[in-house]
Scaffold this active site. Structure first.
Site, PDB file in Angstrom:
ATOM      1  N   LYS A 290       0.933  -1.123  -0.115  1.00 45.65           N
ATOM      2  CA  LYS A 290      -0.031  -0.007   0.060  1.00 45.65           C
ATOM      3  C   LYS A 290       0.983   1.101  -0.052  1.00 45.65           C
ATOM      4  O   LYS A 290       1.737   1.304  -0.589  1.00 45.65           O
ATOM      5  CB  LYS A 290      -0.947  -0.253   1.219  1.00 45.65           C
ATOM      6  CG  LYS A 290      -1.754  -1.449   1.253  1.00 45.65           C
ATOM      7  CD  LYS A 290      -2.836  -1.723   2.151  1.00 45.65           C
ATOM      8  CE  LYS A 290      -3.724  -3.154   1.880  1.00 45.65           C
ATOM      9  NZ  LYS A 290      -4.765  -3.116   2.893  1.00 45.65           N
TER      10      LYS A 290
ATOM     11  N   GLY B 159      -7.576  -5.111   6.872  1.00 44.90           N
ATOM     12  CA  GLY B 159      -7.002  -4.165   7.681  1.00 44.90           C
ATOM     13  C   GLY B 159      -8.089  -4.170   9.169  1.00 44.90           C
ATOM     14  O   GLY B 159      -7.637  -3.214   9.805  1.00 44.90           O
TER      15      GLY B 159
ATOM     16  N   GLU C 183     -10.686 -10.827  -1.814  1.00 45.60           N
ATOM     17  CA  GLU C 183     -10.534 -10.055  -0.494  1.00 45.60           C
ATOM     18  C   GLU C 183     -11.696  -9.584  -0.041  1.00 45.60           C
ATOM     19  O   GLU C 183     -12.094  -8.506  -0.272  1.00 45.60           O
ATOM     20  CB  GLU C 183      -9.459  -9.064  -0.752  1.00 45.60           C
ATOM     21  CG  GLU C 183      -8.130  -9.189  -1.347  1.00 45.60           C
ATOM     22  CD  GLU C 183      -6.976  -8.267  -1.029  1.00 45.60           C
ATOM     23  OE1 GLU C 183      -6.205  -8.674  -0.075  1.00 45.60           O
ATOM     24  OE2 GLU C 183      -7.184  -7.146  -1.282  1.00 45.60           O
TER      25      GLU C 183
HETATM   26  P1  13P Z   1      -4.470  -6.501   5.575  1.00 42.40           P
HETATM   27  O1  13P Z   1      -3.724  -7.802   5.327  1.00 42.40           O
HETATM   28  O2  13P Z   1      -3.843  -5.344   6.023  1.00 42.40           O
HETATM   29  O3  13P Z   1      -5.897  -6.682   5.832  1.00 42.40           O
HETATM   30  O4  13P Z   1      -4.821  -5.886   3.761  1.00 42.40           O
HETATM   31  C1  13P Z   1      -5.266  -7.014   3.089  1.00 42.40           C
HETATM   32  C2  13P Z   1      -5.044  -6.337   1.830  1.00 42.40           C
HETATM   33  O5  13P Z   1      -5.643  -5.423   1.320  1.00 42.40           O
HETATM   34  C3  13P Z   1      -3.838  -6.938   0.580  1.00 42.40           C
HETATM   35  O6  13P Z   1      -4.099  -6.335  -0.644  1.00 42.40           O
END
Ligand code: 13P
Length: 227
Positions: free
Chosen positions: A8, A156, A150
Site C-alpha cells: 500500500k 485491515g 479479499e
Molecule cells: P490486510 O492484510 O492489512 O488486511 O490487507 C489486505 C489487503 O488489502 C491486501 O491487498
C-alpha cells in the site's frame, strides 16, 4: 503457491532496500512484493519478483497520477495488482476500469492480480455470490491472471474470513474462471496455515503483515509447507 505482499502506501526506497536485503523466502513458494510506485526501482534492484499496485490501460497520455505498462516493464516490474478494494472505494475504480486495466496489462505481458470481494453489507444481505459473479465476469481468462478474493470487511480490520467462507468463495470464483485464487484480508502468521490449507486457496495477498520481514517470511513458510 503465490504469496504477495501489498505494501500500500508504506515504505520508501530506503526501507524497501532494507526489507529486501533481509528477506529470504523459503523454497516452494513464489513470493512477490508490491511496493508503492516510488519504491519500485529500489525493489527491482533486489532481484526479487516485483509487482506494481495499479496500472493504466493506455500506453501513454495525459493521465496525471497514473502509470503505464511501458514504464513498469522498462523498470523491470513483472506484474500489477488491479481493482484493489481501496482503489474501488476511495478512488472511483469500477468493474469497467478494472477490466480495462487487467486486459491491457495482460496484453502488454505483465502478470495481473485482480482483486474481488464483497462489502460487509453485501455479505449480510446475502449478495456475496452475486457480487463475486459480477466482478469476476469482466476478467479475461489468461494464464498470467490470478484473482485475489479479499472480502472488504476483512481488510485491515483484524477480522478474517473463516477457512470455510474463504473456501466457498474461492470455489465459486474457480467455477467461473480457471485461475489461481489468493485469499486476502488480515492474513497473519497465526491464521495463514489454516487458510492456506483450504483446497481452493492457492496463496495469499497480504497487507499489514507483509510490512514486517519476519511475519511475511512466516506466512511464506506456511504457504511452502501447507497443512
Ligand atoms: P490486510 O492484510 O492489512 O488486511 O490487507 C489486505 C489487503 O488489502 C491486501 O491487498
Amino acid at each position: 503457491m503465490l504469496v504477495a505482499g501489498n505494501w500500500k502506501m508504506y515504505k520508501g526506497p530506503g526501507e524497501t532496500r532494507d526489507f529486501l536485503a533481509a528477506f529470504r523466502p523459503p523454497d516452494g513458494v513464489e513470493a512477490v512484493i508490491c511496493p508503492p510506485f516510488g519504491s519500485l526501482g529500489a525493489a527491482v534492484a533486489s532481484g526479487r519478483t516485483i509487482f506494481a499496485q495499479n496500472v493504466h490501460w493506455e500506453d501513454e497520455g495525459a493521465f496525471t497520477g497514473e502509470v503505464s505498462t511501458r514504464i513498469l516493464l522498462e523498470l523491470g516490474v513483472q506484474g500489477a495488482i488491479v481493482g484493489h478494494s481501496e482503489r474501488r472505494q476511495l478512488f472511483g475504480e469500477t468493474d469497467e476500469t478494472v477490466r480495462l486495466r487487467a486486459e491491457h496489462a495482460l496484453e502488454a505481458g505483465l502478470r495481473v492480480i485482480a482483486c474481488v470481494g464483497e462489502l460487509n453489507e453485501e455479505r449480510e444481505r446475502g449478495e456475496t455470490e452475486d457480487v463475486l459473479r459480477r466482478q469476476v465476469s469482466v476478467l479475461p481468462e489468461h494464464e498470467a491472471l490470478v484473482v485475489a478474493y479479499e472480502p472488504v470487511w476483512a481488510i485491515g480490520t483484524g477480522k478474517t474470513a473463516t477457512p470455510e467462507q474463504a473456501q466457498e468463495a474461492h470455489a465459486l470464483i474457480k467455477s467461473l474462471l480457471d485461475v489461481p485464487v489468493l485469499y486476502g484480508g488480515s492474513v497473519k502468521p497465526e491464521n495463514a496455515p489454516e487458510l492456506l490449507g483450504q483446497p481452493a486457496v492457492d496463496g495469499a495477498l497480504v497487507g499489514g503483515a507483509s510490512l514486517d520481514v519476519e511475519s511475511f517470511t512466516a506466512i511464506c513458510q506456511a504457504a511452502a509447507t501447507p497443512s
